[in-house]
Motif scaffolding. Structure first.
Motif, PDB file in Angstrom:
ATOM      1  N   ILE A 400       0.749  -1.224  -0.149  1.00  0.00           N
ATOM      2  CA  ILE A 400       0.079   0.020  -0.030  1.00  0.00           C
ATOM      3  C   ILE A 400       1.025   1.232   0.007  1.00  0.00           C
ATOM      4  N   ASN A 401       0.661   1.897  -0.916  1.00  0.00           N
ATOM      5  CA  ASN A 401       1.422   3.549  -1.108  1.00  0.00           C
ATOM      6  C   ASN A 401       0.713   4.447  -0.656  1.00  0.00           C
ATOM      7  N   ARG A 402       0.560   4.952   0.639  1.00  0.00           N
ATOM      8  CA  ARG A 402       0.049   5.727   1.314  1.00  0.00           C
ATOM      9  C   ARG A 402       0.725   7.016   1.383  1.00  0.00           C
ATOM     10  N   GLY A 403       0.648   7.814   0.211  1.00  0.00           N
ATOM     11  CA  GLY A 403       1.327   9.190   0.187  1.00  0.00           C
ATOM     12  C   GLY A 403       2.826   9.135   0.005  1.00  0.00           C
ATOM     13  N   GLY A 404       3.159   7.984  -0.640  1.00  0.00           N
ATOM     14  CA  GLY A 404       4.663   7.744  -0.903  1.00  0.00           C
ATOM     15  C   GLY A 404       5.289   7.028   0.350  1.00  0.00           C
ATOM     16  N   LEU A 405       4.534   6.555   1.452  1.00  0.00           N
ATOM     17  CA  LEU A 405       5.007   5.757   2.319  1.00  0.00           C
ATOM     18  C   LEU A 405       4.529   4.325   2.232  1.00  0.00           C
ATOM     19  N   LYS A 406       5.533   3.274   2.066  1.00  0.00           N
ATOM     20  CA  LYS A 406       5.135   2.009   2.331  1.00  0.00           C
ATOM     21  C   LYS A 406       4.429   0.981   3.221  1.00  0.00           C
ATOM     22  N   VAL A 407       3.507   0.541   3.150  1.00  0.00           N
ATOM     23  CA  VAL A 407       2.656   0.020   4.050  1.00  0.00           C
ATOM     24  C   VAL A 407       2.510  -1.449   3.729  1.00  0.00           C
ATOM     25  N   PHE A 408       3.332  -2.542   4.373  1.00  0.00           N
ATOM     26  CA  PHE A 408       2.748  -4.194   4.094  1.00  0.00           C
ATOM     27  C   PHE A 408       1.970  -4.701   4.734  1.00  0.00           C
ATOM     28  N   PRO A 409       0.539  -5.235   4.216  1.00  0.00           N
ATOM     29  CA  PRO A 409      -0.563  -5.734   4.890  1.00  0.00           C
ATOM     30  C   PRO A 409       0.079  -6.878   6.010  1.00  0.00           C
ATOM     31  N   ALA A 410       0.958  -7.492   5.741  1.00  0.00           N
ATOM     32  CA  ALA A 410       1.410  -8.534   6.596  1.00  0.00           C
ATOM     33  C   ALA A 410       1.636  -8.210   7.811  1.00  0.00           C
ATOM     34  N   GLU A 411       2.604  -7.197   8.111  1.00  0.00           N
ATOM     35  CA  GLU A 411       3.169  -6.512   9.196  1.00  0.00           C
ATOM     36  C   GLU A 411       1.864  -5.874   9.958  1.00  0.00           C
ATOM     37  N   VAL A 412       0.895  -5.364   9.453  1.00  0.00           N
ATOM     38  CA  VAL A 412      -0.197  -4.910  10.405  1.00  0.00           C
ATOM     39  C   VAL A 412      -1.155  -5.830  10.855  1.00  0.00           C
ATOM     40  N   GLU A 413      -1.258  -6.827  10.032  1.00  0.00           N
ATOM     41  CA  GLU A 413      -2.098  -8.137  10.270  1.00  0.00           C
ATOM     42  C   GLU A 413      -1.450  -8.672  11.575  1.00  0.00           C
ATOM     43  N   GLU A 414      -0.174  -9.089  11.490  1.00  0.00           N
ATOM     44  CA  GLU A 414       0.486  -9.685  12.488  1.00  0.00           C
ATOM     45  C   GLU A 414       0.170  -8.793  13.971  1.00  0.00           C
ATOM     46  N   VAL A 415      -0.117  -7.747  13.945  1.00  0.00           N
ATOM     47  CA  VAL A 415      -0.060  -6.852  15.098  1.00  0.00           C
ATOM     48  C   VAL A 415      -1.741  -6.967  15.500  1.00  0.00           C
ATOM     49  N   ASP A 432      -7.514   6.519  -2.425  1.00  0.00           N
ATOM     50  CA  ASP A 432      -7.958   7.678  -1.400  1.00  0.00           C
ATOM     51  C   ASP A 432      -7.707   8.701  -2.416  1.00  0.00           C
ATOM     52  N   ASP A 433      -8.417   9.778  -2.668  1.00  0.00           N
ATOM     53  CA  ASP A 433      -8.211  10.906  -3.273  1.00  0.00           C
ATOM     54  C   ASP A 433      -7.008  11.880  -2.948  1.00  0.00           C
ATOM     55  N   ARG A 434      -6.773  12.107  -1.682  1.00  0.00           N
ATOM     56  CA  ARG A 434      -5.442  12.408  -1.192  1.00  0.00           C
ATOM     57  C   ARG A 434      -4.225  11.991  -1.194  1.00  0.00           C
ATOM     58  N   LEU A 435      -4.114  10.609  -0.658  1.00  0.00           N
ATOM     59  CA  LEU A 435      -3.115  10.089  -0.411  1.00  0.00           C
ATOM     60  C   LEU A 435      -2.908   9.168  -1.331  1.00  0.00           C
ATOM     61  N   GLY A 436      -3.697   8.651  -2.400  1.00  0.00           N
ATOM     62  CA  GLY A 436      -3.682   7.506  -3.368  1.00  0.00           C
ATOM     63  C   GLY A 436      -4.101   6.466  -2.760  1.00  0.00           C
ATOM     64  N   GLU A 437      -3.581   5.758  -1.838  1.00  0.00           N
ATOM     65  CA  GLU A 437      -4.015   4.608  -1.118  1.00  0.00           C
ATOM     66  C   GLU A 437      -4.109   4.746   0.170  1.00  0.00           C
ATOM     67  N   ARG A 463      -1.245   1.569  17.004  1.00  0.00           N
ATOM     68  CA  ARG A 463      -0.174   2.802  17.281  1.00  0.00           C
ATOM     69  C   ARG A 463       0.659   2.301  18.219  1.00  0.00           C
ATOM     70  N   GLU A 464       0.560   1.269  19.160  1.00  0.00           N
ATOM     71  CA  GLU A 464       1.707   1.054  19.845  1.00  0.00           C
ATOM     72  C   GLU A 464       2.716   0.422  19.320  1.00  0.00           C
ATOM     73  N   HIS A 465       2.441  -0.477  18.044  1.00  0.00           N
ATOM     74  CA  HIS A 465       3.408  -1.221  17.392  1.00  0.00           C
ATOM     75  C   HIS A 465       4.064  -0.963  16.117  1.00  0.00           C
ATOM     76  N   VAL A 466       3.245   0.031  15.474  1.00  0.00           N
ATOM     77  CA  VAL A 466       3.719   0.305  14.248  1.00  0.00           C
ATOM     78  C   VAL A 466       3.681   1.943  13.744  1.00  0.00           C
ATOM     79  N   ALA A 467       4.179   2.470  12.732  1.00  0.00           N
ATOM     80  CA  ALA A 467       4.044   4.038  12.716  1.00  0.00           C
ATOM     81  C   ALA A 467       2.691   4.411  12.286  1.00  0.00           C
ATOM     82  N   PRO A 468       2.459   5.645  12.834  1.00  0.00           N
ATOM     83  CA  PRO A 468       0.973   6.100  12.601  1.00  0.00           C
ATOM     84  C   PRO A 468       0.617   5.980  11.171  1.00  0.00           C
ATOM     85  N   TYR A 469       1.575   5.929   9.711  1.00  0.00           N
ATOM     86  CA  TYR A 469       0.847   5.988   8.757  1.00  0.00           C
ATOM     87  C   TYR A 469       0.541   4.486   8.327  1.00  0.00           C
TER      88      TYR A 469
END
Length: 504
Positions: A400-415, A432-437, A463-469
């Motif tokens: 997921i490219n959130r405004g140029g920042l990379k988000v890998f679903p597996a990392e969030v799912e594990e949390v 997303d119109d503003r951030l792309g995804e 929010r405890e385990h991963v970056a806010p984006y």
């Protein structure tokens, strides 16, 4: 040219079991007789070498006979899942162009215009007409195997006989912890039956049939996976090791009446990434060692995996890794320019294997996935550690490219799985119109779990385990995640649900 059909040709121990289905046993001689009879019918119907023959059958001895029968006619085997819709069957047929179909009474008529051979209790029914289609592939093509379709429509991959054999044998050597092939050395005792808990329309099912026949083992087929039935089958046949998709391991852990899987000792995870949390949960509940592995349909089989020796030496410290490269396979992690990265650096997983598939049935090739220096780009994101263990962190297509920042679903799912109320979850990217995804989470809760403040708790946990984006913008609860037959989550369906629910 070596052919997969040779795995059934040995006439040693003709009376030995080849296939178990329920209370029925089919011997190697009976299976070969059935396969040869089908091969004769196919040739009489006009099937020529290299032509595709579709097979739509449930898990049965007839399905295994059909596999080898098609190969005895020098044709390419095209498995089709009986659970597909007519529209999906039509799309696969249009892409792969089978000239004839082998099916049962339930499937007759689902391939309009094609000659049909129907499997009956007494054998094979002679087709009413002959083949008119002239299209053929290279005679070296053994299978036309559909991909899982988890990120888009399935594609039909052409797998060659020699490709599959080149990868099967190193897997066996890795598991044995030896460079010897099954035919070398002193005679071995009769091998344990190979329990196959997946559909034979899937590559995972066919692959494990071939693996069993490579070592001379019979196969035990289950038509539909069900936890209690699986446990009973393990006990009945004395199964000490088997394969399971991650979704099946989760089902077993969640089944209150399944308290033991004795005498099972080892499970090899197949078909999808297994999270460390679920691996530990399965191991702790049943006392069974979990060995990961890795491969892709386009590659032709498994290329990275664990063996028992690695599990003893590294098990807990490497929990979550998919293993180390099998003999004859090279693995690297590279950046966007194709430069190999140092240990623990994250990039695209690239491999060199003895051989690859012949491309896709629609005529497209794998050239666009090859680097200039001969490495195959898997499309998976991962890292290699200093001991050579490969870790899969996600898919490039899932990223997921959130405004140029990379988000890998597996990392969030594990949390998300750290919350005891969460039974299963999936994170997908939504436009997303503003951030792309932006990331959007779908969550299934355990029965009886208190859902009152779950969304707030999950947000705080992230929010405890991963970056806010990386924190999902929404948490949507479902009764079940949409999955295919091997338990892979169908992400496009979740994206469609999110888009339908998004504010206008």
């Amino acid at each position: 040219m070596r052919a997969l059909g040779e795995l059934l040709e040995s006439r040693e121990n003709d009376d030995a079991p080849a296939v178990y289905v329920g209370d029925t046993m089919v011997s190697r001689a009976e299976l070969r007789t059935s396969a040869d009879a089908l091969g004769v019918l196919l040739r009489q119907a006009g099937v020529r070498p290299g032509q595709a023959v579709a097979a739509m059958l449930p898990n049965s001895a007839a399905t295994v006979a059909a596999l080898f029968g098609v190969w005895s006619a020098d044709a390419a085997y095209m498995p089709v899942n009986p659970r597909l819709t007519d529209a999906e069957v039509a799309r696969l047929s249009q892409a792969a162009r089978p000239v004839l179909v082998v099916t049962d009474e339930a499937g007759a008529g689902r391939f309009p215009g094609l000659p049909t051979v129907v499997a009956t209790d007494d054998g094979w029914r002679t087709p009413t007409r002959t083949v008119s289609e002239t299209h053929a592939y290279d005679p070296g093509v053994a299978l036309i195997q559909s991909t899982s379709g988890t990120t888009g429509r399935p594609k039909s991959v052409l797998l060659r006989h020699d490709t599959v054999l080149d990868l099967l044998e190193p897997v066996l050597r890795n598991l044995l912890g030896s460079r010897k092939t099954p035919t070398e050395g002193a005679p071995r005792k009769a091998p344990m039956p190979n329990l196959i808990p997946t559909s034979l329309s899937l590559w995972a099912g066919i692959y494990n049939v071939l693996f069993a026949f490579l070592v001379g083992a019979p196969v035990v087929l289950i038509d539909r996976f069900e936890p209690e039935g699986f446990a009973q089958t393990v006990k009945r046949f004395g199964i000490r090791s088997t394969v399971l998709p991650p979704a099946a391991m989760v089902m077993l852990c969640d089944a209150p009446r399944v308290t033991s899987l004795e005498p099972l000792r080892i499970v090899r995870s197949i078909s999808a990434p297994l999270s460390p949390l679920q691996a530990r949960r399965f191991r702790d509940r049943f006392g069974v060692t979990v060995l990961n592995c890795y491969g892709q349909t386009e590659i032709g089989g498994e290329i990275v995996g664990w063996n028992a020796a690695d599990a003893r030496a590294f098990g807990e410290s490497k929990l979550g890794a998919v293993g180390r490269a099998n003999p004859g396979v090279q693995v690297r992690v590279a950046d966007d320019t194709g430069k190999a990265l140092a240990a623990d650096a994250q990039g695209e997983v690239q491999v060199r294997t003895p051989s690859l598939s012949s491309g896709y049935a629609d005529g497209s090739q794998l050239h666009d996935r090859m680097t200039d220096d001969g490495w195959f780009r898997t499309g998976d994101i991962g890292h290699l550690d200093a001991d050579g263990f490969l870790w899969i962190d996600g898919r490039l297509s899932d990223m997921i490219n959130r405004g140029g920042l990379k988000v890998f679903p597996a990392e969030v799912e594990e949390v998300l799985r750290l919350n005891p109320a969460v039974a299963e979850c999936a994170v997908v990217g939504v436009a997303d119109d503003r951030l792309g995804e932006v990331p959007w989470a779908f969550v299934v809760l355990h029965p009886g779990a208190d859902a009152t403040d779950t969304d707030t708790e999950l947000d705080a946990l992230c929010r405890e385990h991963v970056a806010p984006y990386k924190v999902p913008v929404r948490f949507t609860r479902l009764d079940a995640l949409p999955r295919n037959d091997i338990g892979k989550v169908l992400s496009p369906r979740l994206v469609a649900l999110a888009e339908a629910a998004a504010p206008r």
